[in-house]
Write a protein that holds these residues in place. Structure first.
Motif, PDB file in Angstrom:
ATOM      1  N   VAL A 224      -1.134   0.362  14.621  1.00  0.00           N
ATOM      2  CA  VAL A 224      -2.209   0.949  13.811  1.00  0.00           C
ATOM      3  C   VAL A 224      -1.665   1.449  12.479  1.00  0.00           C
ATOM      4  O   VAL A 224      -2.229   1.179  11.404  1.00  0.00           O
ATOM      5  CB  VAL A 224      -2.890   2.106  14.576  1.00  0.00           C
ATOM      6  N   VAL A 225      -0.544   2.176  12.524  1.00  0.00           N
ATOM      7  CA  VAL A 225       0.056   2.722  11.302  1.00  0.00           C
ATOM      8  C   VAL A 225       0.498   1.594  10.367  1.00  0.00           C
ATOM      9  O   VAL A 225       0.279   1.659   9.145  1.00  0.00           O
ATOM     10  CB  VAL A 225       1.250   3.640  11.650  1.00  0.00           C
ATOM     11  N   HIS A 226       1.100   0.554  10.920  1.00  0.00           N
ATOM     12  CA  HIS A 226       1.555  -0.552  10.081  1.00  0.00           C
ATOM     13  C   HIS A 226       0.363  -1.269   9.446  1.00  0.00           C
ATOM     14  O   HIS A 226       0.429  -1.703   8.281  1.00  0.00           O
ATOM     15  CB  HIS A 226       2.385  -1.536  10.902  1.00  0.00           C
ATOM     16  N   GLY A 227      -0.737  -1.371  10.191  1.00  0.00           N
ATOM     17  CA  GLY A 227      -1.935  -1.989   9.640  1.00  0.00           C
ATOM     18  C   GLY A 227      -2.485  -1.192   8.467  1.00  0.00           C
ATOM     19  O   GLY A 227      -2.931  -1.762   7.467  1.00  0.00           O
ATOM     20  N   LEU A 228      -2.464   0.142   8.574  1.00  0.00           N
ATOM     21  CA  LEU A 228      -2.908   0.994   7.473  1.00  0.00           C
ATOM     22  C   LEU A 228      -2.009   0.807   6.253  1.00  0.00           C
ATOM     23  O   LEU A 228      -2.476   0.775   5.107  1.00  0.00           O
ATOM     24  CB  LEU A 228      -2.895   2.457   7.914  1.00  0.00           C
ATOM     25  N   PHE A 229      -0.715   0.696   6.509  1.00  0.00           N
ATOM     26  CA  PHE A 229       0.237   0.494   5.417  1.00  0.00           C
ATOM     27  C   PHE A 229      -0.030  -0.822   4.702  1.00  0.00           C
ATOM     28  O   PHE A 229      -0.087  -0.883   3.462  1.00  0.00           O
ATOM     29  CB  PHE A 229       1.662   0.542   5.971  1.00  0.00           C
ATOM     30  N   LEU A 230      -0.190  -1.903   5.454  1.00  0.00           N
ATOM     31  CA  LEU A 230      -0.438  -3.211   4.849  1.00  0.00           C
ATOM     32  C   LEU A 230      -1.742  -3.222   4.069  1.00  0.00           C
ATOM     33  O   LEU A 230      -1.864  -3.897   3.039  1.00  0.00           O
ATOM     34  CB  LEU A 230      -0.469  -4.287   5.935  1.00  0.00           C
ATOM     35  N   ASN A 231      -2.713  -2.436   4.534  1.00  0.00           N
ATOM     36  CA  ASN A 231      -4.023  -2.402   3.894  1.00  0.00           C
ATOM     37  C   ASN A 231      -3.990  -1.691   2.552  1.00  0.00           C
ATOM     38  O   ASN A 231      -4.934  -1.809   1.755  1.00  0.00           O
ATOM     39  CB  ASN A 231      -5.038  -1.719   4.825  1.00  0.00           C
ATOM     40  N   THR A 232      -2.915  -0.941   2.292  1.00  0.00           N
ATOM     41  CA  THR A 232      -2.819  -0.196   1.032  1.00  0.00           C
ATOM     42  C   THR A 232      -1.746  -0.742   0.095  1.00  0.00           C
ATOM     43  O   THR A 232      -1.462  -0.139  -0.944  1.00  0.00           O
ATOM     44  CB  THR A 232      -2.511   1.297   1.318  1.00  0.00           C
ATOM     45  N   LEU A 233      -1.130  -1.840   0.455  1.00  0.00           N
ATOM     46  CA  LEU A 233      -0.113  -2.435  -0.419  1.00  0.00           C
ATOM     47  C   LEU A 233      -0.742  -3.056  -1.663  1.00  0.00           C
ATOM     48  O   LEU A 233      -1.831  -3.649  -1.606  1.00  0.00           O
ATOM     49  CB  LEU A 233       0.669  -3.504   0.339  1.00  0.00           C
ATOM     50  N   ASP A 234      -0.047  -2.936  -2.777  1.00  0.00           N
ATOM     51  CA  ASP A 234      -0.476  -3.555  -4.027  1.00  0.00           C
ATOM     52  C   ASP A 234       0.014  -5.010  -4.020  1.00  0.00           C
ATOM     53  O   ASP A 234       1.217  -5.279  -4.132  1.00  0.00           O
ATOM     54  CB  ASP A 234       0.113  -2.799  -5.214  1.00  0.00           C
ATOM     55  N   THR A 235      -0.912  -5.923  -3.883  1.00  0.00           N
ATOM     56  CA  THR A 235      -0.534  -7.347  -3.779  1.00  0.00           C
ATOM     57  C   THR A 235       0.027  -7.893  -5.088  1.00  0.00           C
ATOM     58  O   THR A 235       0.672  -8.948  -5.105  1.00  0.00           O
ATOM     59  CB  THR A 235      -1.753  -8.185  -3.354  1.00  0.00           C
ATOM     60  N   ASN A 236      -0.220  -7.196  -6.175  1.00  0.00           N
ATOM     61  CA  ASN A 236       0.298  -7.668  -7.467  1.00  0.00           C
ATOM     62  C   ASN A 236       1.787  -7.389  -7.615  1.00  0.00           C
ATOM     63  O   ASN A 236       2.522  -8.166  -8.253  1.00  0.00           O
ATOM     64  CB  ASN A 236      -0.463  -7.014  -8.620  1.00  0.00           C
ATOM     65  N   THR A 237       2.248  -6.278  -7.048  1.00  0.00           N
ATOM     66  CA  THR A 237       3.655  -5.913  -7.204  1.00  0.00           C
ATOM     67  C   THR A 237       4.484  -6.266  -5.976  1.00  0.00           C
ATOM     68  O   THR A 237       5.689  -6.440  -6.055  1.00  0.00           O
ATOM     69  CB  THR A 237       3.782  -4.407  -7.458  1.00  0.00           C
ATOM     70  N   VAL A 238       3.838  -6.333  -4.834  1.00  0.00           N
ATOM     71  CA  VAL A 238       4.517  -6.602  -3.563  1.00  0.00           C
ATOM     72  C   VAL A 238       5.716  -5.668  -3.418  1.00  0.00           C
ATOM     73  O   VAL A 238       6.851  -6.087  -3.221  1.00  0.00           O
ATOM     74  CB  VAL A 238       4.972  -8.075  -3.456  1.00  0.00           C
ATOM     75  N   SER A 239       5.426  -4.378  -3.538  1.00  0.00           N
ATOM     76  CA  SER A 239       6.471  -3.360  -3.436  1.00  0.00           C
ATOM     77  C   SER A 239       6.130  -2.385  -2.317  1.00  0.00           C
ATOM     78  O   SER A 239       4.965  -2.059  -2.098  1.00  0.00           O
ATOM     79  CB  SER A 239       6.600  -2.602  -4.763  1.00  0.00           C
ATOM     80  N   PHE A 240       7.172  -1.923  -1.618  1.00  0.00           N
ATOM     81  CA  PHE A 240       6.938  -0.946  -0.550  1.00  0.00           C
ATOM     82  C   PHE A 240       6.437   0.386  -1.120  1.00  0.00           C
ATOM     83  O   PHE A 240       5.794   1.150  -0.421  1.00  0.00           O
ATOM     84  CB  PHE A 240       8.230  -0.711   0.246  1.00  0.00           C
ATOM     85  N   ARG A 241       6.765   0.666  -2.370  1.00  0.00           N
ATOM     86  CA  ARG A 241       6.403   1.952  -2.961  1.00  0.00           C
ATOM     87  C   ARG A 241       5.042   1.935  -3.647  1.00  0.00           C
ATOM     88  O   ARG A 241       4.455   2.981  -3.864  1.00  0.00           O
ATOM     89  CB  ARG A 241       7.463   2.376  -3.972  1.00  0.00           C
ATOM     90  N   SER A 242       4.582   0.784  -4.026  1.00  0.00           N
ATOM     91  CA  SER A 242       3.316   0.686  -4.752  1.00  0.00           C
ATOM     92  C   SER A 242       2.160   0.622  -3.760  1.00  0.00           C
ATOM     93  O   SER A 242       2.083  -0.300  -2.939  1.00  0.00           O
ATOM     94  CB  SER A 242       3.318  -0.568  -5.636  1.00  0.00           C
ATOM     95  N   ARG A 243       1.278   1.596  -3.844  1.00  0.00           N
ATOM     96  CA  ARG A 243       0.153   1.677  -2.895  1.00  0.00           C
ATOM     97  C   ARG A 243      -1.172   1.690  -3.662  1.00  0.00           C
ATOM     98  O   ARG A 243      -1.286   2.288  -4.743  1.00  0.00           O
ATOM     99  CB  ARG A 243       0.264   2.941  -2.052  1.00  0.00           C
ATOM    100  N   VAL A 244      -2.176   1.084  -3.090  1.00  0.00           N
ATOM    101  CA  VAL A 244      -3.504   1.015  -3.696  1.00  0.00           C
ATOM    102  C   VAL A 244      -4.526   1.499  -2.687  1.00  0.00           C
ATOM    103  O   VAL A 244      -4.496   1.095  -1.515  1.00  0.00           O
ATOM    104  CB  VAL A 244      -3.844  -0.426  -4.136  1.00  0.00           C
ATOM    105  N   LEU A 245      -5.435   2.357  -3.124  1.00  0.00           N
ATOM    106  CA  LEU A 245      -6.473   2.891  -2.238  1.00  0.00           C
ATOM    107  C   LEU A 245      -7.556   1.840  -2.021  1.00  0.00           C
ATOM    108  O   LEU A 245      -8.169   1.362  -2.996  1.00  0.00           O
ATOM    109  CB  LEU A 245      -7.076   4.158  -2.848  1.00  0.00           C
ATOM    110  N   PRO A 246      -7.821   1.464  -0.786  1.00  0.00           N
ATOM    111  CA  PRO A 246      -8.878   0.479  -0.509  1.00  0.00           C
ATOM    112  C   PRO A 246     -10.253   1.035  -0.865  1.00  0.00           C
ATOM    113  O   PRO A 246     -10.443   2.247  -1.010  1.00  0.00           O
ATOM    114  CB  PRO A 246      -8.748   0.245   1.002  1.00  0.00           C
ATOM    115  N   PRO A 247     -11.266   0.163  -0.990  1.00  0.00           N
ATOM    116  CA  PRO A 247     -12.634   0.629  -1.271  1.00  0.00           C
ATOM    117  C   PRO A 247     -13.153   1.554  -0.171  1.00  0.00           C
ATOM    118  O   PRO A 247     -12.762   1.426   0.994  1.00  0.00           O
ATOM    119  CB  PRO A 247     -13.448  -0.668  -1.332  1.00  0.00           C
ATOM    120  N   SER A 248     -14.013   2.475  -0.561  1.00  0.00           N
ATOM    121  CA  SER A 248     -14.648   3.423   0.373  1.00  0.00           C
ATOM    122  C   SER A 248     -13.614   4.181   1.197  1.00  0.00           C
ATOM    123  O   SER A 248     -13.761   4.364   2.406  1.00  0.00           O
ATOM    124  CB  SER A 248     -15.613   2.691   1.320  1.00  0.00           C
TER     125      SER A 248
END
Length: 392
Positions: A224-248
């Motif tokens: 579950v935790v890993h799924g949340l992490f993957l859901n917030t990754l910035d696909t443009n940078t593909v970086s472990f540190r770059s996170r993007v807030l999903p819609p809603s």
């Protein structure tokens, strides 16, 4: 009054009204309302404590049975104290009354007829789950509280309280710190209640053993935790540190609400410490306010999960309350309230209580998103409490 062993049933004359009940709470503890004298009396009574549980007579469940009326419907002046702006009942006030009643029930069980009071000093250690999914507390109807001791250990007591207006049940686990009278169940129903107490004790031990503060998450939870992490990754940078807030969605760090209470003598109990019911009310109100802010509308209480009292709160303390939305699902909001005492001289923080509240909104709420590993553990802990509520 306290029921004697000769009482076989509760008659109408045995009922307490709320104000009379509050006076009886103090009368069972002490002979004076002066707190310094009260503390001196408690010290002198400590020499009367039993050296083993075998020295104490067994008590029946009916020996601790009490009934208290809260006349919300028949006394409009009293009702004012229990109403919100929206003409609903302040559940925090109900928690205060239930805590007081549970303490008196516990003292009724340990009442010493020779001393005319109990020699024990009893404090609330834990409040069990309160399920409000099927119940509404009406502001214009009287409430009747009935309760008695349902289980005891060597130095602990479980008291169960019913609210007859809505049929809710509250279980409070009291800690005496000394040997208490054993309990003698009479008949199949009382034996069932006693076995429920044994099961509650085992459940608490199991939950404590599986705490995320002690052991790693399960394989399913790690997924579950890993799924949340993957859901917030910035696909443009593909970086472990770059996170993007999903819609809603809302970052967990942006779903906090804090409060501060200066612990004045007005809220003390007879042990010159802050009354546990006051702490529960303040935590509930802060948790409700956070859920209201997060969901954008007035939430309804679904359940109160186990409330753990870890340390007493001294008079004069700075009590810091921190509420955190830690899990969401559909219209549901799981809120954790952390209570700690801050010493401004030593700059030390000490946790006193942990509270878990489940609320529901009139509409779907944003998904809460953890960003750090610590927040992910809060998320999983909130999910555990929510899943237990739904499973009940």
């Amino acid at each position: 009054r306290l029921l004697s062993s000769k009482d076989t049933e509760i008659k109408k004359s045995d009922h307490f009204y709320l104000e009379e009940f509050r006076k009886n709470v103090n009368n069972v503890f002490i002979s004076s309302l002066d707190h310094q004298q009260a503390m001196a009396e408690r010290v002198s009574l400590s020499s009367m404590l039993a050296k083993s549980q075998n020295e104490l007579p067994a008590k029946r469940m009916k020996d601790s049975y009490l009934e208290v009326h809260l006349p919300l419907g028949s006394e409009p002046q009293l009702r004012e104290k229990y109403l919100t702006y929206h003409n609903t009942v302040r559940f925090g006030r109900i928690l205060e009354d239930l805590d007081s009643l549970a303490v008196l029930i516990s003292y009724s069980h340990t009442y010493n007829s020779e001393l005319k009071r109990s020699p024990l000093s009893i404090v609330t250690a834990l409040v069990d789950k309160i399920d409000m999914r099927q119940h509404v507390i009406y502001p214009d109807c009287d409430i009747k509280f009935t309760g008695h001791v349902t289980w005891v250990g060597k130095s602990s007591i479980e008291a169960k309280i019913h609210m007859s207006q809505v049929g809710s049940v509250l279980t409070l686990f009291m800690f005496a710190g000394a040997f208490v009278n054993p309990l003698k169940p009479e008949g199949p129903e009382e034996e069932r209640l006693f076995q429920e107490g044994e099961a509650n004790k085992s459940r608490r031990v199991e939950l404590s053993t599986a705490s995320l503060l002690k052991v790693a998450p399960t394989q399913e939870e790690r997924t579950v935790v890993h799924g949340l992490f993957l859901n917030t990754l910035d696909t443009n940078t593909v970086s472990f540190r770059s996170r993007v807030l999903p819609p809603s969605s809302v970052w967990m760090e942006d779903a906090k609400l804090k409060g501060l209470e200066i612990c004045h003598p007005q809220e003390r109990n007879i042990f010159n410490r802050i009354f546990g019911g006051f702490l529960m009310r303040k935590a509930y109100e802060l948790g409700w306010a956070n859920a209201c802010s997060y969901g954008g509308c007035r939430p309804s209480l679904v359940a109160v999960d186990d409330i753990l009292f870890q340390k007493p709160v001294e008079i004069g303390s700075l009590l810091m309350l921190s509420s955190q939305v830690c899990y969401t699902q559909g219209t549901y909001i799981q809120v954790r309230v952390h209570s700690e005492v801050f010493d401004p001289l030593t700059r030390q923080h000490n946790t006193t209580n942990i509270f878990h509240f489940t609320f529901t909104s009139d509409r779907d709420v944003p998904n809460i998103m953890p960003k750090t590993y610590g927040e992910s553990m809060l998320y999983l802990d909130g999910k555990r409490h929510f899943d237990q509520t739904v499973a009940c």
